[in-house]
Motif scaffolding. Sequence first.
Motif, PDB file in Angstrom:
ATOM      1  N   ARG A 184       0.826  -1.211   0.000  1.00  0.00           N
ATOM      2  CA  ARG A 184       0.000   0.000   0.000  1.00  0.00           C
ATOM      3  C   ARG A 184       0.858   1.259   0.000  1.00  0.00           C
ATOM      4  O   ARG A 184       0.435   2.303  -0.448  1.00  0.00           O
ATOM      5  CB  ARG A 184      -0.926   0.032   1.232  1.00  0.00           C
ATOM      6  N   ARG A 185       2.046   1.157   0.604  1.00  0.00           N
ATOM      7  CA  ARG A 185       2.968   2.290   0.574  1.00  0.00           C
ATOM      8  C   ARG A 185       4.399   1.764   0.498  1.00  0.00           C
ATOM      9  O   ARG A 185       4.787   0.915   1.316  1.00  0.00           O
ATOM     10  CB  ARG A 185       2.831   3.181   1.798  1.00  0.00           C
ATOM     11  N   ILE A 186       5.146   2.249  -0.470  1.00  0.00           N
ATOM     12  CA  ILE A 186       6.567   1.905  -0.550  1.00  0.00           C
ATOM     13  C   ILE A 186       7.293   2.751   0.496  1.00  0.00           C
ATOM     14  O   ILE A 186       7.085   3.974   0.568  1.00  0.00           O
ATOM     15  CB  ILE A 186       7.103   2.191  -1.972  1.00  0.00           C
ATOM     16  N   GLY A 187       8.118   2.108   1.289  1.00  0.00           N
ATOM     17  CA  GLY A 187       8.848   2.849   2.321  1.00  0.00           C
ATOM     18  C   GLY A 187       9.990   3.653   1.717  1.00  0.00           C
ATOM     19  O   GLY A 187      10.134   4.855   1.972  1.00  0.00           O
ATOM     20  N   PHE A 188      10.799   2.981   0.918  1.00  0.00           N
ATOM     21  CA  PHE A 188      11.919   3.675   0.275  1.00  0.00           C
ATOM     22  C   PHE A 188      12.138   3.015  -1.082  1.00  0.00           C
ATOM     23  O   PHE A 188      12.324   1.814  -1.173  1.00  0.00           O
ATOM     24  CB  PHE A 188      13.192   3.561   1.118  1.00  0.00           C
ATOM     25  N   ASP A 189      12.103   3.835  -2.115  1.00  0.00           N
ATOM     26  CA  ASP A 189      12.340   3.315  -3.472  1.00  0.00           C
ATOM     27  C   ASP A 189      13.724   3.770  -3.926  1.00  0.00           C
ATOM     28  O   ASP A 189      13.920   4.963  -4.186  1.00  0.00           O
ATOM     29  CB  ASP A 189      11.267   3.849  -4.426  1.00  0.00           C
ATOM     30  N   PRO A 190      14.676   2.854  -4.039  1.00  0.00           N
ATOM     31  CA  PRO A 190      16.013   3.271  -4.471  1.00  0.00           C
ATOM     32  C   PRO A 190      16.093   3.583  -5.962  1.00  0.00           C
ATOM     33  O   PRO A 190      17.146   3.927  -6.472  1.00  0.00           O
ATOM     34  CB  PRO A 190      16.885   2.069  -4.105  1.00  0.00           C
ATOM     35  N   LYS A 191      14.979   3.438  -6.659  1.00  0.00           N
ATOM     36  CA  LYS A 191      14.870   3.743  -8.093  1.00  0.00           C
ATOM     37  C   LYS A 191      15.799   2.885  -8.944  1.00  0.00           C
ATOM     38  O   LYS A 191      16.551   3.387  -9.779  1.00  0.00           O
ATOM     39  CB  LYS A 191      15.136   5.225  -8.352  1.00  0.00           C
ATOM     40  N   LEU A 192      15.717   1.599  -8.702  1.00  0.00           N
ATOM     41  CA  LEU A 192      16.487   0.667  -9.532  1.00  0.00           C
ATOM     42  C   LEU A 192      15.656   0.313 -10.763  1.00  0.00           C
ATOM     43  O   LEU A 192      14.428   0.283 -10.674  1.00  0.00           O
ATOM     44  CB  LEU A 192      16.792  -0.611  -8.749  1.00  0.00           C
ATOM     45  N   PRO A 193      16.299   0.041 -11.859  1.00  0.00           N
ATOM     46  CA  PRO A 193      17.745   0.023 -12.062  1.00  0.00           C
ATOM     47  C   PRO A 193      18.312   1.376 -12.525  1.00  0.00           C
ATOM     48  O   PRO A 193      19.505   1.540 -12.609  1.00  0.00           O
ATOM     49  CB  PRO A 193      17.913  -1.002 -13.190  1.00  0.00           C
ATOM     50  N   ASP A 194      17.405   2.362 -12.757  1.00  0.00           N
ATOM     51  CA  ASP A 194      17.852   3.626 -13.357  1.00  0.00           C
ATOM     52  C   ASP A 194      18.908   4.360 -12.522  1.00  0.00           C
ATOM     53  O   ASP A 194      19.836   4.949 -13.064  1.00  0.00           O
ATOM     54  CB  ASP A 194      16.650   4.558 -13.573  1.00  0.00           C
TER      55      ASP A 194
END
Lengths: 441, 300
Positions: A184-194
């Motif tokens: 329901r909620r992403i805690g932390f998105d490291p924005k992989l693979p970009d």
Amino acid sequence: MGRAWILAVVAALATGCAGLGESPDDAPNVLTTMGFGLPDEHATARVGVFRQKYPGIDLRITEGAFDEQQFLSAVASGEPPDLVYADRIKLGGFAARGAVQPIDDCLRRHRVDMSVFRPAAVRQVTVDGHTYGLPDFATVKLMILNNPALRAAGIDPATLPTDDWQALAEQTRKVTAVDGGRIRRIGFDPKLPDFFPLWAKANGVELISPDGRAAVLDDPKVVEAMRFTTDLVKAQAPWASFKAFKDGFDEFGAGNQYAKDQLAAMPMDSFYINTLATNSPDVDVTVKPMTDRTGTPFTELGGQAWAIPRGAAHPEQACDFLVTMTAKDTWVTAAKARRDGLAAKGRPYGGTFTANRDADAAIFSEVYRPAGNRIVEQGVPVVLSLQEKAFALPPSPAAPDLVRVWRSAAIRVLGGEQTAEAALAQAQREADLALRRVIGR
Amino acid sequence: MARQRGDTRAAWMFLSPWIAGFLVFTAGPMIFSLFLSLTRYDMLKPATFVGLDNYQELVTDPKVGIALYNTLFFTVLHVPLLIVLALALASLLRRAGRASGFFRTVLYLPVMTPPVALAAMFLLLLNGQTGAINELLGWFGFTGPNWTTDPAWIKPGLVLMSLWGVGSTAVIYLAALSRVPQELYEAARLDGASSWKQFWHITLPGISGTIYFTVIVNTIASLQTFTEAYAMFFGNSEVADNQGDSALFYVIYLFQQAFSSLRMGYASALAWALFVVIAVITAVQVRASRRLVYYESEPR
């Protein structure tokens, strides 16, 4: 009768071919561009400055995003446009491959001081000591945090640690929301693979060697960065669910991931500050720098550049154009036009981030008008503080292959197909092969 | 005799635009690509002759195997499903009576959708977390998969999307069904044949030539599938390669090699390999058709 028919057909064909008309290449005052458009005041005002300064030049802008295939086909066929506008990382690769020409003479003729351009941007358009393009916009990557979500989890947004990876993983766990097996909620998105190059740099390594002729993918620090970021994702949800959830974000709308509380934190490109300020001005976010593992703020610089393709018919006029488009006064004119355009719609103007330091200094002292928007007022100083701390990957003749190779490696790890070590070992082999093919090493 | 010569000349005249087009736009580029497949060529420097190196690399390149597997997987799933669904729809249309024209139009309309728009729409519909298709499955108590992000479900998702264009095949079948002699059905009914037996022994043989044609055409098209998968998963350079190799179809890999890695020689070799694969598969289908396809004009 038969002969008459043949003559008629030949004559018709000849007339048809003649009807194709004069090519822009043959006209001395026609200047053609590729990869550039006129979507807003930044573009129209700058083009207006050029047209005013060079009224004798018939500037023809072929609108549309840069298309690698179209560009290379044009260069290969010997009929390229006079100017090309593309991401600097791509242009660097084209320079290394000889698809664009050096502009050193042009810069000398116009007495362009390259030191006014941000070093990371200049690095991306410099190959073997020659300059191949003039940097245009400049974006940086920074953290954007969802204040209510973090505070509800007992985390102070100002202190969310990107230097202490263990603590970051722990806090991510606290703020991630999963309900009945669905995220329901992403805690932390490291924005992989970009954003993987950003995380490798945070761990002290650049993925491409300074000369652009080697990949650094199986370095233990790269492996560590890969393991950390992929574990961070997988601890929140399986990659397939995580990505599907992200794909459902209305990223550029009023119901974006911050407004809908679907995301607590992620690194993002700086342009997104203006997007949020425009589309959801009341959303409560904190903008802060990304830090490396020693706690030092840093960022990766992105953006576009103007270059002159090899074989361009009018390189001198093209030179006049790219120098004018990236000059301080042109940028200030564009910034004022943009500000006034936004003001007419009742929107704040969060500045124009260029690769020209003099232009930015003038824009942010004379033109910038946040109009009381909290996101802009808090975020823009962060962007300005980061611009000089930016790195950029060096130009490489195999850049598209290298990017594809490390992206695929990250996906294999995220999908559980391989460990970080195995994926990056394979990536290193693939990158070495790609480089060997291009430069024969 | 003179009249025959005149007819022949007229035939050649009428054929000549096509022949010229074929030579200039198909045969010429094919021969040139055959030459390129024996070279290393990046569009920026002159081509250098490398003999059969590109073909040797093709055999050892693991991505070729992956791309070929993905393409065959898609084809094996897509073609039979398309044929069965199109046949079912055409059979239903036959019974629609006066409304048949309306339904025929409705059925064909989706074919008009531009492939890129279709891809964008299905990315939303197939989203595993927020998409309408899983929402629909949820009403019946099923938990839908992550169609666009789970490597195991990406290809089935693409097959599902590909059935959007079933209308064109269904319309062809509808025409074929209308040509099956009605007296055969009447005779079968008098003999007490069930609907299924009528379908199996009359309808299917009656339209087997058409089915054969659509199988061949759709198999070739599936082996060359590109646009929708490319638009969904590779079109935006910012997100390209973000789903791994699950949607890496053969022609997409070929395109990447040509226009991203600038390996025109290798891409040409890939193209010729695909040509051979398609030729072999088509030859097998042609051979099988001798036993399975009935033409009214030939003795059984």
